[in-house]
Write a protein that holds these residues in place. Structure first.
Motif, PDB file in Angstrom:
ATOM      1  N   SER A 281     -12.139  -1.843  -1.902  1.00 26.50           N
ATOM      2  CA  SER A 281     -11.179  -0.949  -1.025  1.00 26.50           C
ATOM      3  C   SER A 281     -10.914   0.213  -1.822  1.00 26.50           C
ATOM      4  N   GLU A 282     -11.369   1.493  -1.057  1.00 23.26           N
ATOM      5  CA  GLU A 282     -11.169   2.690  -1.793  1.00 23.26           C
ATOM      6  C   GLU A 282      -9.586   3.023  -1.465  1.00 23.26           C
ATOM      7  N   TYR A 283      -8.992   3.459  -2.731  1.00 26.32           N
ATOM      8  CA  TYR A 283      -7.503   3.906  -2.588  1.00 26.32           C
ATOM      9  C   TYR A 283      -7.160   5.460  -3.047  1.00 26.32           C
ATOM     10  N   THR A 284      -8.029   5.974  -3.774  1.00 28.35           N
ATOM     11  CA  THR A 284      -8.357   7.369  -3.958  1.00 28.35           C
ATOM     12  C   THR A 284      -9.776   7.688  -3.868  1.00 28.35           C
ATOM     13  N   PRO A 285     -10.229   8.943  -3.749  1.00 31.29           N
ATOM     14  CA  PRO A 285     -11.704   9.332  -3.741  1.00 31.29           C
ATOM     15  C   PRO A 285     -12.604   8.693  -4.809  1.00 31.29           C
ATOM     16  N   PHE A 286     -13.490   7.964  -4.429  1.00 29.79           N
ATOM     17  CA  PHE A 286     -14.401   7.231  -5.352  1.00 29.79           C
ATOM     18  C   PHE A 286     -13.585   6.196  -6.325  1.00 29.79           C
TER      19      PHE A 286
ATOM     20  N   LEU B  88      -0.467  -8.642  -2.041  1.00 26.59           N
ATOM     21  CA  LEU B  88      -1.777  -8.055  -2.762  1.00 26.59           C
ATOM     22  C   LEU B  88      -2.471  -6.976  -2.210  1.00 26.59           C
ATOM     23  N   PRO B  89      -3.241  -6.205  -3.275  1.00 29.70           N
ATOM     24  CA  PRO B  89      -3.959  -5.089  -2.828  1.00 29.70           C
ATOM     25  C   PRO B  89      -5.117  -5.737  -1.707  1.00 29.70           C
ATOM     26  N   PRO B  90      -5.474  -4.765  -0.916  1.00 28.24           N
ATOM     27  CA  PRO B  90      -5.204  -3.402  -0.894  1.00 28.24           C
ATOM     28  C   PRO B  90      -3.657  -3.189   0.179  1.00 28.24           C
ATOM     29  N   VAL B  91      -2.974  -4.042   0.228  1.00 25.91           N
ATOM     30  CA  VAL B  91      -1.776  -3.951   1.193  1.00 25.91           C
ATOM     31  C   VAL B  91      -0.593  -4.082   0.289  1.00 25.91           C
ATOM     32  N   ASP B  92      -0.593  -3.806  -0.761  1.00 24.54           N
ATOM     33  CA  ASP B  92       0.632  -3.814  -1.683  1.00 24.54           C
ATOM     34  C   ASP B  92       1.222  -2.736  -1.794  1.00 24.54           C
ATOM     35  N   LEU B  93       2.356  -2.683  -2.572  1.00 19.68           N
ATOM     36  CA  LEU B  93       3.376  -1.628  -2.764  1.00 19.68           C
ATOM     37  C   LEU B  93       2.565  -0.300  -3.215  1.00 19.68           C
ATOM     38  N   PHE B  94       2.064  -0.426  -4.177  1.00 17.33           N
ATOM     39  CA  PHE B  94       1.077   0.633  -4.849  1.00 17.33           C
ATOM     40  C   PHE B  94       0.360   1.527  -3.918  1.00 17.33           C
ATOM     41  N   SER B  95      -0.432   0.593  -2.969  1.00 18.10           N
ATOM     42  CA  SER B  95      -1.356   1.167  -2.008  1.00 18.10           C
ATOM     43  C   SER B  95      -0.678   2.050  -1.082  1.00 18.10           C
ATOM     44  N   PHE B  96       0.555   1.356  -0.881  1.00 17.43           N
ATOM     45  CA  PHE B  96       1.496   2.078   0.387  1.00 17.43           C
ATOM     46  C   PHE B  96       1.955   3.278  -0.212  1.00 17.43           C
TER      47      PHE B  96
ATOM     48  N   MET C 132       1.372   7.013   1.536  1.00 19.47           N
ATOM     49  CA  MET C 132       2.648   7.926   2.005  1.00 19.47           C
ATOM     50  C   MET C 132       2.409   9.124   1.292  1.00 19.47           C
ATOM     51  N   ARG C 133       2.098   9.103   0.035  1.00 20.56           N
ATOM     52  CA  ARG C 133       1.846  10.311  -0.547  1.00 20.56           C
ATOM     53  C   ARG C 133       0.734  11.180  -0.285  1.00 20.56           C
ATOM     54  N   ASP C 134      -0.585  10.620  -0.095  1.00 20.32           N
ATOM     55  CA  ASP C 134      -1.658  11.415   0.552  1.00 20.32           C
ATOM     56  C   ASP C 134      -1.937  11.494   1.774  1.00 20.32           C
ATOM     57  N   GLN C 135      -1.702  10.643   2.603  1.00 18.58           N
ATOM     58  CA  GLN C 135      -1.971  10.559   4.016  1.00 18.58           C
ATOM     59  C   GLN C 135      -0.781  10.952   4.792  1.00 18.58           C
ATOM     60  N   GLN C 136       0.468  10.267   4.826  1.00 18.38           N
ATOM     61  CA  GLN C 136       1.579  10.990   5.608  1.00 18.38           C
ATOM     62  C   GLN C 136       2.314  11.934   5.009  1.00 18.38           C
ATOM     63  N   ARG C 137       2.165  12.283   3.805  1.00 18.48           N
ATOM     64  CA  ARG C 137       2.824  13.406   3.176  1.00 18.48           C
ATOM     65  C   ARG C 137       4.549  13.358   3.305  1.00 18.48           C
TER      66      ARG C 137
ATOM     67  N   ALA D 106      12.302   4.152  10.270  1.00 19.37           N
ATOM     68  CA  ALA D 106      11.259   5.204  10.328  1.00 19.37           C
ATOM     69  C   ALA D 106       9.749   5.000   9.845  1.00 19.37           C
ATOM     70  N   MET D 107       9.853   4.350   8.574  1.00 15.73           N
ATOM     71  CA  MET D 107       8.750   4.029   7.890  1.00 15.73           C
ATOM     72  C   MET D 107       7.847   2.957   8.906  1.00 15.73           C
ATOM     73  N   GLU D 108       8.343   1.949   9.148  1.00 15.03           N
ATOM     74  CA  GLU D 108       8.075   0.775  10.094  1.00 15.03           C
ATOM     75  C   GLU D 108       7.451   1.412  11.320  1.00 15.03           C
ATOM     76  N   ARG D 109       7.919   2.264  12.000  1.00 14.81           N
ATOM     77  CA  ARG D 109       7.531   3.044  13.206  1.00 14.81           C
ATOM     78  C   ARG D 109       6.441   3.726  13.124  1.00 14.81           C
ATOM     79  N   ASP D 110       6.603   4.664  12.223  1.00 19.86           N
ATOM     80  CA  ASP D 110       5.638   5.864  11.955  1.00 19.86           C
ATOM     81  C   ASP D 110       4.629   5.905  11.112  1.00 19.86           C
ATOM     82  N   ALA D 111       4.794   5.062   9.977  1.00 16.66           N
ATOM     83  CA  ALA D 111       3.849   5.102   8.934  1.00 16.66           C
ATOM     84  C   ALA D 111       2.988   3.772   8.820  1.00 16.66           C
ATOM     85  N   PHE D 112       3.818   2.659   8.867  1.00 16.84           N
ATOM     86  CA  PHE D 112       3.099   1.291   8.537  1.00 16.84           C
ATOM     87  C   PHE D 112       1.861   1.003   9.421  1.00 16.84           C
ATOM     88  N   PRO D 113       2.112   1.054  10.835  1.00 21.78           N
ATOM     89  CA  PRO D 113       0.903   0.845  11.650  1.00 21.78           C
ATOM     90  C   PRO D 113      -0.419   1.447  11.002  1.00 21.78           C
TER      91      PRO D 113
END
Length: 368
Positions: A319-324, A36-44, A48-53, A234-241
């Motif tokens: 919890s914030e997921y995009t600015p404001f 569930l939010p904030p650790v759901d698939l939509f938040s991930f 991945m889109r905004d932070q990990q690029r 790769a996602m588990e090692r580099d992005a998920f933590p």
């Protein structure tokens, strides 16, 4: 972990969130839509889109999972037609018929990495891929009738998947060419050199998948297994933590944290500047009480930046997921963890703020 609920229409089961989980979720649980939010698939996805690029890796994983769902849906339809006595399968292949009848309903959760599958799931998926390879070979060896629905691609093939839904199963009848089109779409979108959204994989993996699809005509799910497992690791090692640190230990995103850092530094500078001015002008302690405002704002913003957490928002379960833009924290374990951290951050803020205010309000003034 709760059991998936099977769709009465025969679509893929919709995994239900595990409300009793007393730990942080795994990447597999997030990708399986069991959180569930904030650790759901939509938040991930947003992370991945905004932070990990690197959202292309997640899109590749989701498209491969959808391809697996498409294959299961297609085979379930054929199996039902065989069981009710109106088989559409080419009777020239007894081996394919035997595989089809032995597959079962395939009502296990959405496709995951091979290392997480049970022996039963691995066996069923291997049989499914074997059946699809066998059927494609039969289709190449024998002419097809003009009314065979398996050769008419559905109008919905290639439609975008929604990461907020609980199931990848299509609502329409799946044609055999839909599976081929899905496999080729994945190949030409993510794996071919200079593809539109090319992802970086070892050359041997890309070459094997390309050869299997283009030269051997494969479109079964197993053709993507090695690439899918590599992307998952790769996602588990580099992005998920980093995702868990941001969403389970904090509730703010980097752009907001930078704004709070700037506001905190400006407020602290203003507070120190005003404090020394009032001291050297020998202003009364009552006048110096106004120093509480800039010091409180400054300490609060800097503490929020340091801990990536707004304690007041955390106590209110936001919890914030995009600015404001904020969402409710619905994952019980994360909500408790954020509440504990929020109390700690508030305590630190109050102590530092009180120390600064007492120091600069009670110190004797001296007019220069």
């Amino acid at each position: 972990m709760s059991e998936p609920v099977s769709d009465p229409m025969g679509s893929s089961p919709s995994p239900q969130p595990d409300l009793g989980r007393d730990r942080l979720p795994t990447l597999f649980e997030v990708l399986s839509r069991r959180t569930l939010p904030p650790v759901d698939l939509f938040s991930f996805y947003i992370y991945m889109r905004d932070q990990q690029r690197s959202v292309d890796y997640l899109d590749f994983w989701l498209d491969v999972a959808q391809h697996m769902s498409l294959c299961r849906h297609y085979v379930r339809e054929l199996r039902r037609s065989v069981l009710v006595g109106t088989p559409e399968l080419d009777k020239g292949s007894k081996r394919s018929s035997a595989i089809l009848e032995g597959l079962g309903d395939m009502h296990h959760p959405a496709a995951g990495p091979s290392m997480y599958a049970t022996e039963k799931e691995r066996g069923v998926d291997a049989q499914l891929s074997s059946f699809l390879r066998e059927e494609r070979a039969d289709n190449h060896d024998s002419p097809q009738s003009s009314n065979d629905r398996r050769d008419r691609p559905s109008p919905n093939v290639g439609s975008a998947r929604d990461v907020t839904t609980d199931s990848n199963s299509p609502a329409h009848t799946v044609a055999r060419n839909d599976i081929r089109a899905s496999a080729e779409k994945i190949l030409y979108t993510y794996l071919m050199p200079n593809a539109e959204r090319e992802i970086t994989l070892p050359g041997s993996i890309t070459a094997d998948v390309t050869t299997a699809i283009e030269e051997f005509g494969r479109d079964d799910p197993e053709v993507f297994d090695v690439a899918k497992d590599y992307v998952f690791q790769a996602m588990e090692r580099d992005a998920f933590p980093g995702f868990l640190r941001m969403k389970a230990l904090g509730n703010l995103i980097p752009p907001t944290l930078i704004m709070r850092l700037i506001l905190g530094l400006v407020s602290m500078f203003g507070g120190f500047w005003a404090a020394f001015i009032l001291i050297f002008l020998n202003e009364s302690r009552r006048t110096r009480l106004w120093l509480v405002l800039p010091f409180t704002v400054g300490v609060y913003c800097l503490a929020s930046y340091q801990y990536s957490l707004d304690p007041i928002l955390a106590l209110f379960g936001a919890s914030e997921y995009t600015p404001f833009n904020f969402s409710r924290v619905r994952e019980a374990y994360v909500r408790r963890m954020l509440a504990r951290r929020a109390l700690t951050v508030l305590a630190v803020t109050v102590l530092i703020d009180a120390a600064l205010c007492v120091l600069f309000i009670l110190v004797p003034g001296k007019r220069l």
